[in-house]
Design a protein around this motif. Structure first.
Motif, mmCIF file in Angstrom:
data_model
loop_
_atom_site.group_PDB
_atom_site.id
_atom_site.type_symbol
_atom_site.label_atom_id
_atom_site.label_comp_id
_atom_site.label_asym_id
_atom_site.label_seq_id
_atom_site.Cartn_x
_atom_site.Cartn_y
_atom_site.Cartn_z
ATOM 1 N N GLY A 1 0.812 -1.214 0.000
ATOM 2 C CA GLY A 1 0.000 0.000 0.000
ATOM 3 C C GLY A 1 0.839 1.255 0.000
ATOM 4 N N SER B 1 -3.549 4.420 1.396
ATOM 5 C CA SER B 1 -4.055 3.075 1.648
ATOM 6 C C SER B 1 -4.496 2.964 3.102
ATOM 7 C CB SER B 1 -3.002 2.009 1.326
ATOM 8 O OG SER B 1 -2.035 1.925 2.350
ATOM 9 N N ALA C 1 -2.229 -0.923 -3.205
ATOM 10 C CA ALA C 1 -3.478 -0.432 -2.632
ATOM 11 C C ALA C 1 -3.470 1.087 -2.501
ATOM 12 C CB ALA C 1 -3.719 -1.069 -1.259
ATOM 13 N N ASN D 1 -6.690 2.537 -1.354
ATOM 14 C CA ASN D 1 -8.098 2.218 -1.111
ATOM 15 C C ASN D 1 -8.736 2.963 0.050
ATOM 16 O OD1 ASN D 1 -6.479 0.807 0.707
ATOM 17 N ND2 ASN D 1 -7.820 -0.976 0.786
ATOM 18 N N SER E 1 -11.599 -2.654 -4.184
ATOM 19 C CA SER E 1 -11.305 -3.105 -2.822
ATOM 20 C C SER E 1 -12.534 -3.690 -2.138
ATOM 21 C CB SER E 1 -10.775 -1.924 -2.002
ATOM 22 O OG SER E 1 -10.663 -2.263 -0.632
#
Length: 491
Positions: free
Chosen positions: A35, A40, A71, A73, A122
């Protein structure tokens, strides 16, 4: 022997650090995910905060012929939205195989700026049905990580309805008590927002439960402050002195026995519970308070509805016994949670799920020894989650908020081998002694032995490897050791 699945799912392992990444690759991962700390949901224990670290990680994955997913997210507020594209520009230049995203706005920005970049949706997006999968497919999403709240049958339904969309399923690791991880508890207690990557795992903390009783000496969190002249008439609430009070333990004048009295002391109680009925437990309509171990005197109300009251600490997900079914369904990727865990955790979980996937692909039946190996990892107790419907007691751990391991303990990692002397040099992580039953953990399997020889690096014989910070030597096993070999003690 039965026929194998139509496809062999990808094994996706966590990589919070470069060392974890290397162990994941060595122990059989097809892909790893990391991430970007600012964007993230894992800010802590994350080494990938620099472009150099990201470049090194992606290069290692490329060399191994594997895939690297990144990531981004979180659910951003405006300040992060303003800097997102500029911050992501050099990251995209490193060519990760996909971005893992959840926020529709960030997805829109990426699709507009880099339409060629693959996006995986995600689990934070809470995708629970085929219509939602088709919606995201129309937005250019390549893969959907489906909600943890789905059953095996529901995943199969989505697969049948969306045959041309990649699907990913979590199969192992910590479970959040909030719906697909959309939690506000950490932000409420610590002002560290889980949806911004700063979760403090407040659901795992130790809490004391007790009845609210009348008192003029303590004020629960959120209670209205009262003027001194009103103290005798309107007492504030406090927790009683027991872990959990029994009916009748306090006098009628002390007990907050009615919803109206509870509402007076803890505003908002009345809106959170139904009118008492004869079927309800006699204690259900008492006012109960939670006190966190590190915040003595700060009380939070605990409520019960018609379904019961809730303890927050979930068991850990373990779905290794369902790998064959998920493979048969046609799930494209099986994901292990744990970017903040140790390289020992990464190696052992990756090894177990690699073998489970390979067994399913070869049509071999499930090897129950894999369950025993996972029991040897630190865990909060295991559950299948929602893959099959279970009673809540199997989903929640009422005993401990921290990880507990009863069968194996990580005690060391291989530094180097000396073929001439036949000795392996070990960096000690936990104490072990002569006579202990130990286990080499290697990418090709396990080798168990009893420790009969132990020495310091200068050759002095030792009775014990005292603990972290020591380096010792033991005799090498018959089978060769890979550089990523680890050592565990059988307890």
């Amino acid at each position: 022997m039965t026929s194998g699945p139509a496809i062999v799912p990808e094994l996706l392992a966590p990589a919070g650090t470069l060392r974890n990444l290397r162990y994941a690759l060595a122990y059989g991962a097809d892909a790893v995910y990391a991430g970007i700390p600012r964007y993230s949901l894992r800010v802590r224990n994350n080494e990938f905060g620099t472009l150099d670290a990201l470049a090194e990680g992606i290069a290692a994955v490329r060399t191994a012929g594997k895939r690297f997913y990144l990531a981004a997210n979180l659910m951003p507020h405006g300040a992060k939205l303003a800097t997102f594209i500029a911050d992501l520009e050099p990251v995209i230049a490193l060519a990760p195989d996909a971005l893992i995203m959840s926020d529709p706005g960030l997805i829109l920005l990426v699709r507009e700026r880099w339409p060629e970049v693959a996006i995986h949706l995600s689990v934070q997006a809470n995708t629970t049905n085929a219509a939602a999968v088709r919606f995201w497919q129309r937005q250019g999403i390549r893969r959907v990580i489906v909600s943890r709240e789905l059953s095996l049958d529901e995943i199969a339904e989505i697969r049948q309805a969306c045959p041309d969309m990649e699907l990913e399923v979590f199969v192992h690791g910590a479970l959040c008590i909030a719906y697909s991880g959309r939690c506000l508890l950490s932000g409420y207690l610590n002002h560290r927002d889980a949806n911004q990557g700063s979760c403090t795992n407040a659901c795992r903390w130790s809490y004391r439960v007790g009845q609210a009783v009348a008192s003029s000496s303590a004020t629960p969190s959120g209670a209205h402050e009262r003027e001194k002249e009103d103290d005798n008439e309107h007492a504030n609430a406090k927790m009683d002195g027991t872990m959990r009070a029994a009916p009748g333990a306090m006098s009628p004048t002390e007990r907050l026995a009615t919803a109206s009295r509870a509402e007076e002391l803890l505003p908002g109680l009345a809106a959170l519970g139904p009118t008492p009925t004869p079927e309800r437990h006699p204690e259900a309509d008492q006012a109960w308070l939670l006190e966190e171990a590190e915040r003595p005197g700060e009380y939070m109300a605990l409520f019960e509805d018609e379904h019961g009251s809730y303890v927050m600490n979930s068991r850990d997900l373990r779905a290794v016994e369902h790998v064959a079914r998920l493979s048969a369904i046609g799930v494209d990727s099986l994901k292990i949670e744990g970017r903040t865990k140790s390289h020992y955790y990464t190696a052992r979980t990756t090894s177990v799920y690699r073998r489970a996937i390979d067994d399913a692909a070869a049509g071999r039946g499930f090897d129950r020894a894999l369950l025993d190996e996972l029991e040897g990892l630190a865990n909060r107790g295991y559950t299948e989650g929602f893959l099959r419907r279970h009673a809540p007691s199997e989903l929640q751990n009422y005993e401990a908020g921290s990880s507990v391991s009863q069968l194996r303990q990580f005690v060391g990692e291989l530094v180097r081998v000396d073929a001439a002397s036949g000795l392996a040099e070990i960096r000690v992580r936990n104490r072990f002694v002569l006579g202990d039953e130990l286990e080499w953990i290697t990418p090709t399997g396990l080798q168990r032995f009893r420790l009969e020889q132990l020495s310091a690096t200068d050759g002095r014989p030792l009775e014990a490897a005292p603990g972290d910070g020591w380096t010792v030597r033991i005799r090498m096993p018959k089978q060769p050791l890979a550089p990523e070999s680890l050592l565990a003690k059988v307890i």
